[in-house]
Each structure stands twice: as structure tokens, then as C-alpha cells.
Scaffold this motif. Structure first.
Motif, mmCIF file in Angstrom:
data_model
loop_
_atom_site.group_PDB
_atom_site.id
_atom_site.type_symbol
_atom_site.label_atom_id
_atom_site.label_comp_id
_atom_site.label_asym_id
_atom_site.label_seq_id
_atom_site.Cartn_x
_atom_site.Cartn_y
_atom_site.Cartn_z
ATOM 1 N N LEU A 93 0.819 -1.204 0.000
ATOM 2 C CA LEU A 93 0.000 0.000 0.000
ATOM 3 C C LEU A 93 0.860 1.263 0.000
ATOM 4 O O LEU A 93 0.519 2.265 -0.606
ATOM 5 C CB LEU A 93 -0.901 -0.018 1.236
ATOM 6 C CG LEU A 93 -2.125 0.880 1.184
ATOM 7 C CD1 LEU A 93 -3.069 0.406 0.105
ATOM 8 C CD2 LEU A 93 -2.820 0.880 2.515
ATOM 9 N N VAL A 131 -6.589 9.657 -6.222
ATOM 10 C CA VAL A 131 -7.839 8.990 -6.563
ATOM 11 C C VAL A 131 -8.901 9.283 -5.508
ATOM 12 O O VAL A 131 -10.061 9.576 -5.820
ATOM 13 C CB VAL A 131 -7.592 7.476 -6.710
ATOM 14 C CG1 VAL A 131 -8.885 6.722 -6.648
ATOM 15 C CG2 VAL A 131 -6.877 7.216 -8.014
ATOM 16 N N CYS A 132 -8.496 9.265 -4.255
ATOM 17 C CA CYS A 132 -9.449 9.533 -3.187
ATOM 18 C C CYS A 132 -9.945 10.977 -3.258
ATOM 19 O O CYS A 132 -11.100 11.266 -2.949
ATOM 20 C CB CYS A 132 -8.821 9.276 -1.825
ATOM 21 S SG CYS A 132 -8.776 7.533 -1.460
ATOM 22 N N MET A 133 -9.073 11.868 -3.709
ATOM 23 C CA MET A 133 -9.482 13.259 -3.856
ATOM 24 C C MET A 133 -10.594 13.366 -4.902
ATOM 25 O O MET A 133 -11.615 14.002 -4.679
ATOM 26 C CB MET A 133 -8.273 14.105 -4.276
ATOM 27 C CG MET A 133 -8.380 15.529 -3.878
ATOM 28 S SD MET A 133 -6.825 16.371 -4.140
ATOM 29 C CE MET A 133 -7.014 16.888 -5.813
ATOM 30 N N VAL A 134 -10.330 12.711 -6.049
ATOM 31 C CA VAL A 134 -11.355 12.742 -7.113
ATOM 32 C C VAL A 134 -12.647 12.131 -6.602
ATOM 33 O O VAL A 134 -13.748 12.677 -6.803
ATOM 34 C CB VAL A 134 -10.842 11.975 -8.356
ATOM 35 C CG1 VAL A 134 -11.932 11.893 -9.401
ATOM 36 C CG2 VAL A 134 -9.615 12.653 -8.921
ATOM 37 N N SER A 174 -0.781 8.042 -5.497
ATOM 38 C CA SER A 174 -1.867 7.726 -6.435
ATOM 39 C C SER A 174 -3.170 7.543 -5.685
ATOM 40 O O SER A 174 -4.220 8.038 -6.101
ATOM 41 C CB SER A 174 -1.520 6.473 -7.225
ATOM 42 O OG SER A 174 -1.319 5.404 -6.324
ATOM 43 N N ILE A 175 -3.099 6.870 -4.541
ATOM 44 C CA ILE A 175 -4.320 6.664 -3.767
ATOM 45 C C ILE A 175 -4.874 7.991 -3.287
ATOM 46 O O ILE A 175 -6.077 8.250 -3.355
ATOM 47 C CB ILE A 175 -4.036 5.730 -2.576
ATOM 48 C CG1 ILE A 175 -3.824 4.317 -3.101
ATOM 49 C CG2 ILE A 175 -5.195 5.748 -1.593
ATOM 50 C CD1 ILE A 175 -3.557 3.316 -2.042
ATOM 51 N N ALA A 176 -3.989 8.889 -2.853
ATOM 52 C CA ALA A 176 -4.448 10.193 -2.396
ATOM 53 C C ALA A 176 -5.169 10.923 -3.521
ATOM 54 O O ALA A 176 -6.240 11.488 -3.327
ATOM 55 C CB ALA A 176 -3.264 11.017 -1.902
ATOM 56 N N LYS A 180 3.513 1.892 -1.532
ATOM 57 C CA LYS A 180 4.065 2.240 -2.838
ATOM 58 C C LYS A 180 3.195 3.264 -3.571
ATOM 59 O O LYS A 180 3.698 4.178 -4.202
ATOM 60 C CB LYS A 180 4.196 0.963 -3.684
ATOM 61 C CG LYS A 180 5.373 0.976 -4.629
ATOM 62 C CD LYS A 180 5.531 -0.378 -5.292
ATOM 63 C CE LYS A 180 4.715 -0.470 -6.563
ATOM 64 N NZ LYS A 180 4.755 -1.795 -7.172
ATOM 65 N N GLY A 181 1.912 3.060 -3.456
ATOM 66 C CA GLY A 181 1.024 3.912 -4.250
ATOM 67 C C GLY A 181 0.340 4.987 -3.434
ATOM 68 O O GLY A 181 -0.803 5.312 -3.718
ATOM 69 N N ARG A 182 1.039 5.500 -2.432
ATOM 70 C CA ARG A 182 0.423 6.494 -1.555
ATOM 71 C C ARG A 182 -0.167 7.664 -2.316
ATOM 72 O O ARG A 182 -1.324 8.049 -2.147
ATOM 73 C CB ARG A 182 1.475 7.048 -0.598
ATOM 74 C CG ARG A 182 1.641 6.259 0.643
ATOM 75 C CD ARG A 182 2.788 6.861 1.387
ATOM 76 N NE ARG A 182 3.014 6.219 2.645
ATOM 77 C CZ ARG A 182 4.045 6.521 3.409
ATOM 78 N NH1 ARG A 182 4.920 7.421 3.014
ATOM 79 N NH2 ARG A 182 4.190 5.919 4.557
#
Lengths: 231, 110
Positions: A3, A13-16, A9-11, A5-7
Motif C-alpha cells: 500500500l 484517486v481519493c481526492m477525485v 496515487s491513492i491520495a 508504494k502507491g500512496r
């Protein structure tokens, strides 16, 4: 852990996702909020109308109560005379003239479409009545509760008197309302214009409308004392 | 996990600040896109739990899924096919499946 690794990107995506969630929530709230407010406005308008009507009726009651017996019966007689068309009337209103089309009929079209029919006159009269016309006449024939507007060969019969085009319809009522009711988009004038039928509407401050000339005789109907139909 | 929550909060704040909403005609497209996004996120969490998380797949899946879902619903709308319900059902099923998987994983871990 994967998890980490993609901090970023996740942030992102979660923003969108959060953005979309809130936008959707807001839109749904808007839809919910707008419907009741429309209903409230509608009800308020109806209430105003009812109150105005109520006031008018109260004033009428006061008038009638204030009058002596003779004056009262005179007023009622006057009202009945006006309603039944037994007296000539005058007041602000409009004069509408309708004539057959000046256009040459196309081969593929029914030539009847270019002529004024009883239905067209009926539509105009109906529209005027809906716009609050108080008295109407067609080519000098006062329209009463018993008047007919009927096709009679190339002529139109009103009160069993035949007349040919051009037809002159006179109406007493609120000038603006009457003109707008005829000229409204997609209304009578628009539909007749397609076939080139000439409809002119002239608002006037004083329109004179003749009385109903024939006599009304009731041969079969008698007055009834029953207020409701009994089986 | 903190990044995700912070991202959600920033996005939510942005959404509140933006003055426009979704026009009524596009609300069905938008809700399908939203379902696709939620599906991708839960799918991502599931992948992270099972250790197969790949951020390229995750991000591309997130955007492609939502755009394609909205596009398909739009096309279905034009053709008179109610793909809207189909999309909602499919995404809904997948979201609940993923939720179940995540729950089991968390229960096993602790």
C-alpha cells in the motif's frame, strides 16, 4: 506493505472520489429542495386568488344587503339582462376580422384548408371566452347561452342567421388579455396563418355589441324546484 | 491510509467550494461514473490486502472505468437501452463482493 508504494496515487484517486461524492450529494440536495418550494409558490398563488374572490363576494353581499327590495330586484334584473344578451352592451374590447385565404391553393392540398370554417370561429370564440370576454357577437349576432356556430354550406350560421366571410367577431373584455389569447404562440392565429387565412385583431376602447334580436321561447323545458336530481 | 483520508477530505472540500452542481439531465451518467470510481477504490483496497496492488493498474482502472461506464450509459440512453440499471447492479455486486473480501482479510489478520 504494498500500500505504501502507491500512496500518492491513492491520495489523488481519493481526492477525485471525494469531489465526485460531494458534487453528487449537492445535486441531490438541490433537486430535493427545489420541488417543495415550487409547491409552496403554487399554493400561495392559489391562496391569493381565493382571498381576492372572497373579498369580491363579500362586497357583493354588502351591496345587496344595503339595497331595498326594489333596487335589489332591479340590479338582479339588470344582471340577468346582461347575461342573457337582451340589452346592447359597450365597453373596452377587440374586433377580430377573419377572411378566407388570399393564397392560391396548392395542387396537393385540400382547398378547404384555405377557407374559414365554423371550427375556426368556434376556436377563436372559445379562446376569447377563456380570456375573460364578457360579451361576444359574430357579424352582428349576439352570442347567448343558446347560440350555435354551425357550418351551413358556404356560410356559417349563428343564432340561425347565416352569414358569409369576412367574419367580424366583437368581444368586450380586458383588451390585452384578449389580444394575447389570440396571438399567443401556437395559438389560433398561428394555426390559421399557415393557410394564409387573414386574421386581424384590433383593440378598441369602446366596442358596441348588439342585443340578441330573436325571442327565446321555452316550449318543452319548465323550471324545477328540485335542487338535486332524485332517482 | 492517512493519505487516502486526507485526499478524500481535500476532494470533499473542493466539491463544497465549487459553485456548480450536476445538471439534472446528466445526473444518471454522473452517478454511474461515481459507482465505477467507488468500485475501483474498493478493488484497489482488496488488491492491497492480497498484496497484488499496482498503482498503474489502479489509476488507469479508476479513470477508464468511470469514463467508460458513463459513456456506455450515454450510448445506451441514445439507443433506448437502460444500461443505467445494469451498470448500477454490476458495480453494486462487485463493491459488495470486494467489501466481503476485505472484511474476511482483516478478520484473518487480527
Amino acid at each position: 506493505m504494498q500500500l505504501e508504494k502507491g500512496r500518492l496515487s491513492i491520495a489523488c484517486v481519493c481526492m477525485v472520489l471525494g469531489f465526485m461524492l460531494v458534487i453528487q450529494f449537492k445535486s441531490t440536495e438541490d433537486i430535493r429542495a427545489s420541488q417543495p418550494s415550487q409547491r409552496v409558490e403554487e399554493l400561495a398563488a392559489r391562496l391569493h386568488q381565493a382571498e381576492a374572490e372572497n373579498k369580491e363576494l363579500e362586497a357583493e353581499i354588502r351591496d345587496l344587503r344595503g339595497m331595498s327590495g326594489d333596487a335589489k330586484s332591479e340590479k338582479i334584473t339588470d344582471d340577468i339582462m346582461m347575461i342573457s344578451g337582451m340589452t346592447p352592451l359597450e365597453g373596452p374590447g377587440v374586433i377580430i376580422t377573419i377572411d378566407d385565404s388570399a393564397k392560391k391553393a396548392k395542387m396537393e392540398n385540400d382547398p378547404n384548408l384555405y377557407l374559414v370554417h365554423d371550427e375556426d370561429i368556434l376556436k377563436v370564440v372559445n379562446e376569447l371566452r377563456a380570456a375573460g370576454a364578457e360579451a361576444l357577437s359574430i357579424n352582428g349576432q349576439r352570442l347567448t347561452a343558446n347560440s350555435e356556430i354551425r357550418c351551413a354550406g358556404p356560410t356559417i350560421s349563428v343564432n340561425n342567421v347565416r352569414s358569409a366571410p369576412p367574419f367580424e367577431i366583437r368581444a368586450i373584455g380586458d383588451k390585452d388579455n384578449l389580444v394575447n389569447s389570440i396571438n399567443m404562440r401556437g395559438g389560433v392565429a398561428d394555426s390559421l396563418k399557415v393557410w394564409g387565412i387573414n386574421l386581424t385583431i384590433q383593440p378598441l376602447d369602446n366596442v358596441w355589441i348588439p342585443a340578441y334580436k330573436a325571442t327565446t321561447k321555452y316550449k318543452l323545458a319548465t323550471t324545477s324546484s328540485k335542487e338535486e336530481e332524485t332517482k | 491510509m492517512i493519505y487516502a483520508v486526507v485526499g478524500l477530505l481535500i476532494g470533499g472540500a473542493l466539491g463544497f467550494l465549487v459553485p456548480f452542481g450536476i445538471p439534472a439531465g446528466y445526473s444518471s451518467l454522473f452517478s454511474v461514473a461515481l459507482m465505477a470510481c467507488m468500485d475501483s477504490v474498493f478493488g484497489g483496497i482488496k488488491a492491497a490486502c492480497s498484496g497484488t496492488f499496482d498503482d498503474k493498474i489502479f489509476i488507469s482502472g479508476f479513470f477508464t472505468n468511470s469514463l467508460m461506464a458513463a459513456f456506455l450509459v450515454y450510448v445506451g440512453d441514445r439507443l433506448g437501452i437502460d444500461l443505467y440499471y445494469v451498470a448500477l447492479l454490476a458495480f453494486g455486486l462487485r463493491i459488495f463482493n470486494n467489501l466481503g473480501f476485505i472484511r474476511q482479510h482483516l478478520l484473518k489478520k487480527h
